[in-house]
Design an enzyme around this catalytic site. Sequence first.
Site, PDB file in Angstrom:
ATOM      1  N   ASN A  56      54.504  36.442  58.646  1.00 54.83           N
ATOM      2  CA  ASN A  56      53.500  35.616  59.319  1.00 54.83           C
ATOM      3  C   ASN A  56      54.010  35.244  60.712  1.00 54.83           C
ATOM      4  O   ASN A  56      55.080  34.642  60.848  1.00 54.83           O
ATOM      5  CB  ASN A  56      53.249  34.365  58.458  1.00 54.83           C
ATOM      6  CG  ASN A  56      52.244  33.411  59.091  1.00 54.83           C
ATOM      7  OD1 ASN A  56      52.287  33.152  60.286  1.00 54.83           O
ATOM      8  ND2 ASN A  56      51.348  32.875  58.284  1.00 54.83           N
TER       9      ASN A  56
ATOM     10  N   HIS B  18      53.671  31.360  64.408  1.00 54.92           N
ATOM     11  CA  HIS B  18      54.458  30.439  65.232  1.00 54.92           C
ATOM     12  C   HIS B  18      55.050  31.070  66.487  1.00 54.92           C
ATOM     13  O   HIS B  18      55.598  30.361  67.327  1.00 54.92           O
ATOM     14  CB  HIS B  18      55.473  29.698  64.367  1.00 54.92           C
ATOM     15  CG  HIS B  18      54.738  28.838  63.366  1.00 54.92           C
ATOM     16  ND1 HIS B  18      53.852  27.860  63.771  1.00 54.92           N
ATOM     17  CD2 HIS B  18      54.674  28.868  62.017  1.00 54.92           C
ATOM     18  CE1 HIS B  18      53.297  27.316  62.699  1.00 54.92           C
ATOM     19  NE2 HIS B  18      53.785  27.905  61.618  1.00 54.92           N
TER      20      HIS B  18
ATOM     21  N   HIS C 270      46.955  33.610  60.869  1.00 51.18           N
ATOM     22  CA  HIS C 270      45.961  32.639  60.413  1.00 51.18           C
ATOM     23  C   HIS C 270      45.145  32.209  61.628  1.00 51.18           C
ATOM     24  O   HIS C 270      45.674  31.563  62.532  1.00 51.18           O
ATOM     25  CB  HIS C 270      46.695  31.436  59.790  1.00 51.18           C
ATOM     26  CG  HIS C 270      45.784  30.385  59.230  1.00 51.18           C
ATOM     27  ND1 HIS C 270      46.261  29.244  58.615  1.00 51.18           N
ATOM     28  CD2 HIS C 270      44.434  30.275  59.187  1.00 51.18           C
ATOM     29  CE1 HIS C 270      45.253  28.498  58.221  1.00 51.18           C
ATOM     30  NE2 HIS C 270      44.134  29.100  58.555  1.00 51.18           N
TER      31      HIS C 270
ATOM     32  N   ARG D 207      42.952  29.774  62.840  1.00 52.63           N
ATOM     33  CA  ARG D 207      42.463  28.456  62.432  1.00 52.63           C
ATOM     34  C   ARG D 207      41.219  28.093  63.227  1.00 52.63           C
ATOM     35  O   ARG D 207      41.023  28.570  64.345  1.00 52.63           O
ATOM     36  CB  ARG D 207      43.554  27.393  62.653  1.00 52.63           C
ATOM     37  CG  ARG D 207      44.751  27.560  61.746  1.00 52.63           C
ATOM     38  CD  ARG D 207      45.703  26.382  61.904  1.00 52.63           C
ATOM     39  NE  ARG D 207      45.237  25.221  61.185  1.00 52.63           N
ATOM     40  CZ  ARG D 207      45.729  24.803  60.023  1.00 52.63           C
ATOM     41  NH1 ARG D 207      46.734  25.434  59.454  1.00 52.63           N
ATOM     42  NH2 ARG D 207      45.243  23.741  59.439  1.00 52.63           N
TER      43      ARG D 207
ATOM     44  N   ARG E  69      44.721  26.666  67.113  1.00 59.40           N
ATOM     45  CA  ARG E  69      45.942  26.019  67.619  1.00 59.40           C
ATOM     46  C   ARG E  69      47.096  26.996  67.832  1.00 59.40           C
ATOM     47  O   ARG E  69      48.002  26.705  68.584  1.00 59.40           O
ATOM     48  CB  ARG E  69      46.368  24.872  66.709  1.00 59.40           C
ATOM     49  CG  ARG E  69      46.909  25.326  65.384  1.00 59.40           C
ATOM     50  CD  ARG E  69      47.489  24.189  64.599  1.00 59.40           C
ATOM     51  NE  ARG E  69      46.446  23.321  64.089  1.00 59.40           N
ATOM     52  CZ  ARG E  69      46.614  22.572  63.005  1.00 59.40           C
ATOM     53  NH1 ARG E  69      47.759  22.575  62.358  1.00 59.40           N
ATOM     54  NH2 ARG E  69      45.641  21.804  62.558  1.00 59.40           N
TER      55      ARG E  69
ATOM     56  N   GLU F  83      44.427  35.310  57.439  1.00 58.52           N
ATOM     57  CA  GLU F  83      44.159  34.087  56.663  1.00 58.52           C
ATOM     58  C   GLU F  83      42.968  33.378  57.292  1.00 58.52           C
ATOM     59  O   GLU F  83      42.956  33.153  58.505  1.00 58.52           O
ATOM     60  CB  GLU F  83      45.371  33.163  56.689  1.00 58.52           C
ATOM     61  CG  GLU F  83      46.532  33.677  55.879  1.00 58.52           C
ATOM     62  CD  GLU F  83      47.723  32.737  55.965  1.00 58.52           C
ATOM     63  OE1 GLU F  83      47.602  31.639  56.532  1.00 58.52           O
ATOM     64  OE2 GLU F  83      48.774  33.125  55.476  1.00 58.52           O
TER      65      GLU F  83
ATOM     66  N   THR G 282      49.171  24.279  56.176  1.00 57.67           N
ATOM     67  CA  THR G 282      48.250  24.345  55.031  1.00 57.67           C
ATOM     68  C   THR G 282      48.805  23.534  53.857  1.00 57.67           C
ATOM     69  O   THR G 282      49.763  23.949  53.210  1.00 57.67           O
ATOM     70  CB  THR G 282      48.030  25.817  54.612  1.00 57.67           C
ATOM     71  OG1 THR G 282      47.829  26.582  55.793  1.00 57.67           O
ATOM     72  CG2 THR G 282      46.835  25.952  53.705  1.00 57.67           C
TER      73      THR G 282
ATOM     74  N   GLU H 224      47.607  34.046  45.832  1.00 53.20           N
ATOM     75  CA  GLU H 224      48.876  33.695  46.465  1.00 53.20           C
ATOM     76  C   GLU H 224      49.201  32.269  46.039  1.00 53.20           C
ATOM     77  O   GLU H 224      48.404  31.355  46.260  1.00 53.20           O
ATOM     78  CB  GLU H 224      48.783  33.802  47.987  1.00 53.20           C
ATOM     79  CG  GLU H 224      50.107  33.418  48.648  1.00 53.20           C
ATOM     80  CD  GLU H 224      50.238  33.891  50.086  1.00 53.20           C
ATOM     81  OE1 GLU H 224      49.672  34.941  50.436  1.00 53.20           O
ATOM     82  OE2 GLU H 224      50.915  33.196  50.843  1.00 53.20           O
TER      83      GLU H 224
ATOM     84  N   HIS I 225      54.583  29.988  51.524  1.00 53.31           N
ATOM     85  CA  HIS I 225      54.655  28.653  52.115  1.00 53.31           C
ATOM     86  C   HIS I 225      56.014  27.988  51.934  1.00 53.31           C
ATOM     87  O   HIS I 225      56.467  27.765  50.808  1.00 53.31           O
ATOM     88  CB  HIS I 225      53.568  27.694  51.613  1.00 53.31           C
ATOM     89  CG  HIS I 225      53.173  26.742  52.708  1.00 53.31           C
ATOM     90  ND1 HIS I 225      53.915  25.640  53.014  1.00 53.31           N
ATOM     91  CD2 HIS I 225      52.186  26.791  53.629  1.00 53.31           C
ATOM     92  CE1 HIS I 225      53.381  25.040  54.057  1.00 53.31           C
ATOM     93  NE2 HIS I 225      52.337  25.721  54.455  1.00 53.31           N
TER      94      HIS I 225
HETATM   95  N1  PXP Z   1      50.918  32.005  52.997  1.00 48.05           N
HETATM   96  C1  PXP Z   1      49.855  31.263  53.353  1.00 48.05           C
HETATM   97  C2  PXP Z   1      48.578  31.475  52.615  1.00 48.05           C
HETATM   98  C3  PXP Z   1      49.944  30.337  54.418  1.00 48.05           C
HETATM   99  O1  PXP Z   1      48.857  29.612  54.748  1.00 48.05           O
HETATM  100  C4  PXP Z   1      51.158  30.210  55.106  1.00 48.05           C
HETATM  101  C5  PXP Z   1      51.262  29.263  56.250  1.00 48.05           C
HETATM  102  O2  PXP Z   1      50.376  29.580  57.249  1.00 48.05           O
HETATM  103  C6  PXP Z   1      52.240  31.028  54.718  1.00 48.05           C
HETATM  104  C7  PXP Z   1      52.103  31.900  53.633  1.00 48.05           C
HETATM  105  C8  PXP Z   1      53.546  30.998  55.419  1.00 48.05           C
HETATM  106  O3  PXP Z   1      54.143  29.767  55.267  1.00 48.05           O
HETATM  107  P1  PXP Z   1      55.441  29.435  56.113  1.00 48.05           P
HETATM  108  O4  PXP Z   1      55.052  29.531  57.552  1.00 48.05           O
HETATM  109  O5  PXP Z   1      55.805  28.062  55.684  1.00 48.05           O
HETATM  110  O6  PXP Z   1      56.474  30.466  55.747  1.00 48.05           O
END
Ligand code: PXP
Length: 241
Positions: A9, A12, A45, A47, A51, A72, A103, A153, A194
Site C-alpha cells: 500500500n 503514504h 485508497h 479517500r 487526503r 480501496e 481506517t 480482508e 492494517h
Molecule cells: N488494508 C486495508 C483494507 C487498509 O484500509 C489499510 C490502510 O489503508 C491497509 C491494509 C494498510 O494498513 P497499514 O497502512 O497500517 O499497513
Amino acid sequence: MSSVRLGVNIDHVATVRNARGESYPEPLRAALLAQKYGADSVTIHLREDRRHIIDKDLKEIKKKLKIPLNLEIAPTKEMLNISLKHKPDFVCIVPEKRSEITTEGGLNIKKNFNLIKKIIYKLKKKNIRISLFIEPNISDIKNSSYLNADCIEIHTGKFCNLHNKKKDIKKELKKIKNAINFANRIGLEVHVGHGITFSSAKILSNINGIKEFNIGHFLIGESIFIGIKNSIKKFKKIIKK
Ligand code: PXP
C-alpha cells in the site's frame, strides 16, 4: 508468485507529497518500484477527501502498472463510478469516516448491505475481484459470503496495537484464527491488513489460510531507513511459508 502474496500500500508516499503540495515523491514511482522488487499487487485508497491518493494517481498507476492494482474504496456511488471507469484488477471495500486518521475497524455490512450488494454485483460483472475489509467476526464473514464477495480482508489493527504495546494478544489472535478457519471453510479467500510490522507479520505468518498480506504505513516508513527494496524483501521473506 509466492503462495502467500504481498500487497504494498503506497498511500503514504502521497501523504508525504501532499504535506508540501509538491509533485514528489511520486506514488507512481513507488508503485513501479514495488512491482520491481517483488510486490504481488499494489494498493491505493482513494479517500473521499483525497487526503493522500488523488484521481490522477489512480489514472497514472492503472495505466503503467503490470501487476494487479487493488483499489480501496468506501461504499459510495461516487467510488462505484470511479471503479467502473478505471477498472482496477481488485477492489477492497472499506469503511470511511472523514475525521479518522486511518481506517478504524471493519465495514458495517448490515448497515450498508444493499449498497454493498449493488457495488459487488456491478464490479464483479466487470471481472473485478472483490474483497470486504471486516473485523474478525463470524457474522460479518457470513454476510460477506451472502454478498458474493471473493475474499475478505481481516482488520488486524487491534491485534497489532496490542502487540506493539506488549499487551496480551492471545484473545485477539484466537479470534483472527477462528475467523480465518471459518472463512476458508465456506470458500472465502482470506487477506489480512492494517498496522502490520515485521514483528506482527511474523506472528500472523504462522497462521494457515492467509493468502495475502496488505501492508502500507510501516513498510513505507521503513523504506526511509532501509530502502523500499529491502523493506519489501524483508516482508516477503517473513510471510513466505
Ligand atoms: N488494508 C486495508 C483494507 C487498509 O484500509 C489499510 C490502510 O489503508 C491497509 C491494509 C494498510 O494498513 P497499514 O497502512 O497500517 O499497513
